[in-house]
Scaffold this active site. Structure first.
Site, PDB file in Angstrom:
ATOM      1  CG  HIS A   1      -5.015   3.522  -9.057  1.00  0.00           C
ATOM      2  ND1 HIS A   1      -5.271   4.073  -7.822  1.00  0.00           N
ATOM      3  CD2 HIS A   1      -5.871   4.123  -9.917  1.00  0.00           C
ATOM      4  CE1 HIS A   1      -6.254   4.958  -7.923  1.00  0.00           C
ATOM      5  NE2 HIS A   1      -6.625   5.028  -9.196  1.00  0.00           N
TER       6      HIS A   1
ATOM      7  CG  ASN B   1      -6.826  10.091 -12.069  1.00  0.00           C
ATOM      8  OD1 ASN B   1      -6.352  10.762 -12.981  1.00  0.00           O
ATOM      9  ND2 ASN B   1      -7.836   9.254 -12.273  1.00  0.00           N
TER      10      ASN B   1
ATOM     11  CB  THR C   1     -12.440   7.542  -6.605  1.00  0.00           C
ATOM     12  OG1 THR C   1     -12.052   6.506  -7.497  1.00  0.00           O
ATOM     13  CG2 THR C   1     -13.003   8.715  -7.395  1.00  0.00           C
TER      14      THR C   1
ATOM     15  CG  HIS D   1      -1.850   1.205   1.232  1.00  0.00           C
ATOM     16  ND1 HIS D   1      -3.096   1.180   0.649  1.00  0.00           N
ATOM     17  CD2 HIS D   1      -1.694   2.454   1.721  1.00  0.00           C
ATOM     18  CE1 HIS D   1      -3.673   2.357   0.791  1.00  0.00           C
ATOM     19  NE2 HIS D   1      -2.840   3.157   1.449  1.00  0.00           N
TER      20      HIS D   1
HETATM   21  P1  5GP Z   1      -9.297   6.639  -9.530  1.00  0.00           P
HETATM   22  O1  5GP Z   1     -10.642   7.298  -9.691  1.00  0.00           O
HETATM   23  O2  5GP Z   1      -8.913   6.533  -8.075  1.00  0.00           O
HETATM   24  O3  5GP Z   1      -8.207   7.215 -10.381  1.00  0.00           O
HETATM   25  O4  5GP Z   1      -9.478   5.170 -10.083  1.00  0.00           O
HETATM   26  C1  5GP Z   1     -10.058   4.138  -9.353  1.00  0.00           C
HETATM   27  C2  5GP Z   1     -10.545   3.120 -10.364  1.00  0.00           C
HETATM   28  O5  5GP Z   1     -10.775   1.912  -9.684  1.00  0.00           O
HETATM   29  C3  5GP Z   1     -11.853   3.509 -11.056  1.00  0.00           C
HETATM   30  O6  5GP Z   1     -11.661   3.525 -12.456  1.00  0.00           O
HETATM   31  C4  5GP Z   1     -12.836   2.425 -10.619  1.00  0.00           C
HETATM   32  O7  5GP Z   1     -13.739   2.034 -11.633  1.00  0.00           O
HETATM   33  C5  5GP Z   1     -11.916   1.283 -10.219  1.00  0.00           C
HETATM   34  N1  5GP Z   1     -12.458   0.437  -9.165  1.00  0.00           N
HETATM   35  C6  5GP Z   1     -13.018   0.855  -7.981  1.00  0.00           C
HETATM   36  N2  5GP Z   1     -13.383  -0.208  -7.235  1.00  0.00           N
HETATM   37  C7  5GP Z   1     -13.036  -1.312  -7.956  1.00  0.00           C
HETATM   38  C8  5GP Z   1     -13.176  -2.718  -7.688  1.00  0.00           C
HETATM   39  O8  5GP Z   1     -13.665  -3.167  -6.656  1.00  0.00           O
HETATM   40  N3  5GP Z   1     -12.720  -3.554  -8.660  1.00  0.00           N
HETATM   41  C9  5GP Z   1     -12.150  -3.095  -9.823  1.00  0.00           C
HETATM   42  N4  5GP Z   1     -11.744  -4.015 -10.712  1.00  0.00           N
HETATM   43  N5  5GP Z   1     -12.012  -1.788 -10.093  1.00  0.00           N
HETATM   44  C10 5GP Z   1     -12.442  -0.907  -9.170  1.00  0.00           C
HETATM   45 ZN    ZN Z   2      -4.228  -0.261  -0.232  1.00  0.00          ZN
END
Ligand code: 5GP
Ligand code: ZN
Length: 114
Positions: free
Chosen positions: A100, A87, A95, A47
């Site tokens: 990532h 992001n 989010t 993490h």
């Molecule tokens: P962020 O908005 O933080 O840049 O990207 C988070 C990404 O994680 C989003 O595109 C969202 O669809 C994906 N995501 C969130 N929860 C899950 C999950 O439980 N499984 C998978 N495979 N993707 C997830």
């Molecule tokens: Zn984590």
């Protein structure tokens, strides 16, 4: 592992995912809400909140980039091209607070992003 972190739960198998790559340090899986025909999330198994909290000298960013390279080849988007995005924080639209990269491909991307 950070308590209640969705991506840590994916690493330890508590939450299922469609894995496309795994090595000692990096895991990659299909995004649950894909924004392109190919949308892969690439994470460190350990993490870290974002690129801003990775200690200097830590090789994980290079390991994630190497994985992105391999996954792009494996998913057949290396020649046509793709976008690799991370992001950070509220204005960056992050989010999930576990570092990532989004690997997006399979269609022409727009610029500038929203
Ligand atoms: P962020 O908005 O933080 O840049 O990207 C988070 C990404 O994680 C989003 O595109 C969202 O669809 C994906 N995501 C969130 N929860 C899950 C999950 O439980 N499984 C998978 N495979 N993707 C997830
Ligand atoms: Zn984590």
């Amino acid at each position: 592992m950070a308590d209640e972190c969705i991506f840590c739960k994916i690493v330890n198998g508590e939450i299922p995912s469609e894995k496309v790559h795994e090595d000692d340090h990096v895991l990659a899986f299909k995004d649950i809400d894909p924004q392109a025909p190919v949308h892969i999330i690439i994470i460190p198994k350990k993490h870290h909140q974002s690129i801003m909290t990775v200690p200097a000298g830590e090789p994980i960013i290079a390991q994630m980039l190497e994985a992105a390279n391999r996954i792009a080849l494996k998913m057949g988007i290396a020649d046509s091209g793709f976008r690799l995005v991370t992001n950070v924080g509220e204005d960056g639209g992050q989010t999930v607070p576990h570092l990532h990269f989004h690997l997006l491909g399979g269609r022409a991307m727009q610029w500038p992003p929203g």
